[in-house]
Design a protein around this motif. Structure first.
Motif, PDB file in Angstrom:
ATOM      1  N   LEU A 232      -4.937   6.646   8.866  1.00 28.11           N
ATOM      2  CA  LEU A 232      -3.655   6.666   8.173  1.00 28.11           C
ATOM      3  C   LEU A 232      -2.528   7.123   9.106  1.00 28.11           C
ATOM      4  O   LEU A 232      -1.353   6.842   8.836  1.00 28.11           O
ATOM      5  CB  LEU A 232      -3.743   7.585   6.955  1.00 28.11           C
ATOM      6  CG  LEU A 232      -2.615   7.477   5.931  1.00 28.11           C
ATOM      7  CD1 LEU A 232      -2.437   6.055   5.433  1.00 28.11           C
ATOM      8  CD2 LEU A 232      -2.859   8.438   4.766  1.00 28.11           C
ATOM      9  N   GLY A 233      -2.886   7.778  10.195  1.00 21.79           N
ATOM     10  CA  GLY A 233      -1.874   8.177  11.170  1.00 21.79           C
ATOM     11  C   GLY A 233      -1.182   6.998  11.835  1.00 21.79           C
ATOM     12  O   GLY A 233      -0.127   7.170  12.464  1.00 21.79           O
ATOM     13  N   LYS A 234      -1.746   5.800  11.719  1.00 21.60           N
ATOM     14  CA  LYS A 234      -1.128   4.605  12.295  1.00 21.60           C
ATOM     15  C   LYS A 234      -0.044   4.015  11.385  1.00 21.60           C
ATOM     16  O   LYS A 234       0.633   3.056  11.780  1.00 21.60           O
ATOM     17  CB  LYS A 234      -2.192   3.535  12.551  1.00 21.60           C
ATOM     18  CG  LYS A 234      -3.225   3.908  13.602  1.00 21.60           C
ATOM     19  CD  LYS A 234      -4.324   2.857  13.707  1.00 21.60           C
ATOM     20  CE  LYS A 234      -3.776   1.516  14.170  1.00 21.60           C
ATOM     21  NZ  LYS A 234      -4.858   0.519  14.361  1.00 21.60           N
ATOM     22  N   TRP A 235       0.126   4.567  10.173  1.00 17.59           N
ATOM     23  CA  TRP A 235       1.081   3.988   9.227  1.00 17.59           C
ATOM     24  C   TRP A 235       2.501   4.074   9.778  1.00 17.59           C
ATOM     25  O   TRP A 235       2.966   5.148  10.142  1.00 17.59           O
ATOM     26  CB  TRP A 235       0.993   4.712   7.885  1.00 17.59           C
ATOM     27  CG  TRP A 235       1.784   4.021   6.814  1.00 17.59           C
ATOM     28  CD1 TRP A 235       3.110   4.199   6.543  1.00 17.59           C
ATOM     29  CD2 TRP A 235       1.318   3.047   5.895  1.00 17.59           C
ATOM     30  NE1 TRP A 235       3.496   3.394   5.498  1.00 17.59           N
ATOM     31  CE2 TRP A 235       2.410   2.665   5.079  1.00 17.59           C
ATOM     32  CE3 TRP A 235       0.077   2.451   5.677  1.00 17.59           C
ATOM     33  CZ2 TRP A 235       2.292   1.725   4.063  1.00 17.59           C
ATOM     34  CZ3 TRP A 235      -0.034   1.513   4.661  1.00 17.59           C
ATOM     35  CH2 TRP A 235       1.053   1.160   3.863  1.00 17.59           C
ATOM     36  N   ASP A 236       3.180   2.940   9.820  1.00 18.53           N
ATOM     37  CA  ASP A 236       4.561   2.861  10.291  1.00 18.53           C
ATOM     38  C   ASP A 236       5.449   2.545   9.101  1.00 18.53           C
ATOM     39  O   ASP A 236       5.588   1.379   8.698  1.00 18.53           O
ATOM     40  CB  ASP A 236       4.694   1.791  11.370  1.00 18.53           C
ATOM     41  CG  ASP A 236       6.084   1.731  11.976  1.00 18.53           C
ATOM     42  OD1 ASP A 236       6.946   2.525  11.549  1.00 18.53           O
ATOM     43  OD2 ASP A 236       6.315   0.881  12.856  1.00 18.53           O
ATOM     44  N   ALA A 237       6.069   3.583   8.553  1.00 15.63           N
ATOM     45  CA  ALA A 237       6.886   3.411   7.348  1.00 15.63           C
ATOM     46  C   ALA A 237       8.173   2.650   7.631  1.00 15.63           C
ATOM     47  O   ALA A 237       8.813   2.146   6.697  1.00 15.63           O
ATOM     48  CB  ALA A 237       7.216   4.779   6.744  1.00 15.63           C
ATOM     49  N   ALA A 238       8.558   2.539   8.893  1.00 17.01           N
ATOM     50  CA  ALA A 238       9.798   1.841   9.240  1.00 17.01           C
ATOM     51  C   ALA A 238       9.606   0.332   9.339  1.00 17.01           C
ATOM     52  O   ALA A 238      10.590  -0.410   9.348  1.00 17.01           O
ATOM     53  CB  ALA A 238      10.361   2.391  10.546  1.00 17.01           C
ATOM     54  N   SER A 239       8.364  -0.135   9.407  1.00 16.06           N
ATOM     55  CA  SER A 239       8.109  -1.568   9.510  1.00 16.06           C
ATOM     56  C   SER A 239       7.645  -2.107   8.163  1.00 16.06           C
ATOM     57  O   SER A 239       7.410  -1.361   7.222  1.00 16.06           O
ATOM     58  CB  SER A 239       7.042  -1.844  10.574  1.00 16.06           C
ATOM     59  OG  SER A 239       5.758  -1.522  10.078  1.00 16.06           O
ATOM     60  N   THR A 240       7.475  -3.425   8.096  1.00 17.22           N
ATOM     61  CA  THR A 240       6.998  -4.054   6.856  1.00 17.22           C
ATOM     62  C   THR A 240       5.512  -4.386   6.921  1.00 17.22           C
ATOM     63  O   THR A 240       4.987  -5.022   6.019  1.00 17.22           O
ATOM     64  CB  THR A 240       7.790  -5.336   6.577  1.00 17.22           C
ATOM     65  OG1 THR A 240       7.608  -6.252   7.678  1.00 17.22           O
ATOM     66  CG2 THR A 240       9.274  -5.035   6.404  1.00 17.22           C
ATOM     67  N   GLU A 241       4.830  -3.966   7.988  1.00 18.86           N
ATOM     68  CA  GLU A 241       3.422  -4.317   8.154  1.00 18.86           C
ATOM     69  C   GLU A 241       2.579  -3.788   6.999  1.00 18.86           C
ATOM     70  O   GLU A 241       1.705  -4.485   6.476  1.00 18.86           O
ATOM     71  CB  GLU A 241       2.898  -3.776   9.478  1.00 18.86           C
ATOM     72  CG  GLU A 241       1.482  -4.233   9.808  1.00 18.86           C
ATOM     73  CD  GLU A 241       0.982  -3.704  11.136  1.00 18.86           C
ATOM     74  OE1 GLU A 241      -0.116  -4.125  11.557  1.00 18.86           O
ATOM     75  OE2 GLU A 241       1.680  -2.861  11.752  1.00 18.86           O
ATOM     76  N   GLY A 242       2.834  -2.553   6.584  1.00 21.52           N
ATOM     77  CA  GLY A 242       2.074  -1.985   5.472  1.00 21.52           C
ATOM     78  C   GLY A 242       2.359  -2.660   4.149  1.00 21.52           C
ATOM     79  O   GLY A 242       1.536  -2.624   3.227  1.00 21.52           O
ATOM     80  N   ARG A 243       3.526  -3.286   4.030  1.00 20.96           N
ATOM     81  CA  ARG A 243       3.862  -4.024   2.809  1.00 20.96           C
ATOM     82  C   ARG A 243       3.097  -5.335   2.769  1.00 20.96           C
ATOM     83  O   ARG A 243       2.739  -5.823   1.702  1.00 20.96           O
ATOM     84  CB  ARG A 243       5.379  -4.272   2.781  1.00 20.96           C
ATOM     85  CG  ARG A 243       5.907  -4.828   1.480  1.00 20.96           C
ATOM     86  CD  ARG A 243       5.773  -3.831   0.332  1.00 20.96           C
ATOM     87  NE  ARG A 243       6.462  -2.585   0.564  1.00 20.96           N
ATOM     88  CZ  ARG A 243       7.745  -2.350   0.268  1.00 20.96           C
ATOM     89  NH1 ARG A 243       8.491  -3.319  -0.227  1.00 20.96           N
ATOM     90  NH2 ARG A 243       8.273  -1.164   0.476  1.00 20.96           N
TER      91      ARG A 243
END
Length: 437
Positions: A232-243
């Protein structure tokens, strides 16, 4: 022809003797000559039959003597064929696809992509032990300045035991859903892989670890294992990849994978009725890895699916439901306020698909299909302090209509049209060519 026939002929000659007393001498001699000729023919036929039998037996003995040599060659054999009963054998395989996508609302965004090319190498050390590997290249060119990627998709060793149990260790595909372990372009309908099994269950999802599997006489296949999990440390909230795919944004793929927290998985599939498959899978593990100062060390990721496939006659029907959850993320999301992509608590999707073999001519097979799917990569979030609430996303609904044209067993041509309910700018026409060998 056999000895019984010869005996019958001799008996017939003796039975004919009384008749000779009343027949003329010329007639009697003629009949004797005829029976003698028939007897000689019977002898010749019997001798020929015995010779043929001897030749067949000799050939069988020669084949039996040569069989061990054919099954255990002195050097590996590179062929796309079933492994030998014993001795080392290497099998080369692979698959690939080239796709064309044309958005209907913005034709200038149309593009063609060498989506992927994969080479697989399986080496069988003996009849019970094998190594499986797959090497993948995506988007034609892989370099620091290009969008391409090269990756090891699988790399594991499997051992089969006498009781039917199989054990493996290495990097392998997680047995989730219908697509993840059977993802060659000739194995699914449509130019693109369905959204539920790419956005909810990431494709192709693999982990490093150990696994066990087996089969039962009742048609049940089971899988279980302990592997690496997500970071979960790889989560990039500034990008849309997680969306686009929550788990796809944080999978580790065996690359320097954090392993403080391991995960477990299990899968069951039942094929007790011809043409019917019923199954499900579960994967769960923590994803914080006890990182210093990290606010989500207790976050746990759980994803499961239920699936079915039925192939009565010319029909191919399938359905799947998948759901994922990331727990204990409230404190983490508080630190991400203002970013477009906070960590969701749940994400889910399902689809129904029907295909029909409408035409088969020679080695051409045409199968039209329709698929309806509904998915949401941010269905819910953990509660936040008042004023910091996060808006959930609406469910996206996609209808895909198209056809697959198989050419022989290894090549497929595809065409489909996809209609999006929420984001209509994504409506598109797709064309594709794929192969596997």
């Amino acid at each position: 022809m056999n000895k019984h026939l010869i005996a019958s002929a001799i008996a017939a000659a003796f039975l004919a003797a009384p008749l000779a007393a009343t027949a003329g001498e010329a007639e009697l001699l003629a009949r004797i000559d005829k029976m003698a000729a028939e007897l000689e023919q019977l002898k010749a036929d019997l001798k020929a039959s015995q010779q043929k039998t001897a030749v067949i037996e000799q050939k069988q003995q020669e084949l039996a003597a040569a069989a061990p040599v054919a099954q255990a060659p002195a050097s590996p054999v590179f062929a796309n064929a079933a492994p030998a009963a014993s001795g080392p054998t290497t099998i080369i395989g692979g698959y690939g696809e080239i796709n064309y996508n044309r958005p209907t609302k913005n034709a200038s965004a149309a593009q063609t992509d060498v989506r992927r090319a994969v080479i697989s190498i399986e080496h069988r050390f003996d009849e019970k032990t094998k190594m499986v590997s797959e090497f993948e290249w995506e988007h034609a060119i892989a370099s620091a300045s290009d969008s391409g990627e090269s990756a090891i998709e699988q790399l594991y060793v499997e051992r089969q035991f006498s009781n039917g149990l199989r054990a493996k260790a290495g990097l392998f595909l997680i047995p989730a859903g219908l697509l993840n372990t059977n993802h060659e372009p000739t194995a699914y309908y449509g130019v693109e892989r369905n959204f539920v099994e790419t956005a909810i269950i990431p494709s192709t999802w693999r982990e490093a670890g150990i696994g066990l599997s087996g089969d039962t006489a009742a048609g049940l296949t089971w899988d279980a294992g302990i592997t690496t999990g997500f970071d979960l440390g790889k989560w990039d909230a500034a990008s849309t990849e997680g969306r686009e795919s929550p788990l796809g944004a944080i999978h580790q793929e065996g690359q320097l994978a954090k392993s403080r927290d391991l995960s477990v998985h299990g899968a069951l599939n039942w094929r007790g009725v011809p043409g019917l498959l019923l199954g499900g899978s579960l994967f769960s593990g923590k994803a914080g890895h006890k990182a210093d100062g990290y606010t989500a060390n207790d976050a746990r990721i759980t994803v499961y699916d239920l699936h079915a496939r039925y192939t009565p006659g010319l029909w191919d029907l399938s359905a799947l439901y998948a759901r994922g959850q990331i727990s204990n993320t409230a404190l983490l999301n508080e630190t991400l306020v203002g970013n477009p992509t906070p960590v969701p608590k749940s994400f889910a999707g399902w689809y129904l698909q029907a295909a029909y073999q409408a035409l088969k001519s020679g080695d051409y097979t045409l199968s039209p299909f329709v698929r309806y799917e509904q998915f949401n990569t941010a269905r819910s979030y953990e509660p936040m302090p008042q004023g910091l609430g996060i808006a959930t996303l609406p469910d996206e609904k996609v209808t895909t209509v198209g056809a697959n044209l198989k050419v022989g067993e290894g090549v497929v041509l595809k065409a489909d049209y996809q209609k999006f309910k929420e984001d209509k700018t994504r409506d598109r026409l797709n064309l594709g060519m794929g192969f596997s060998y």
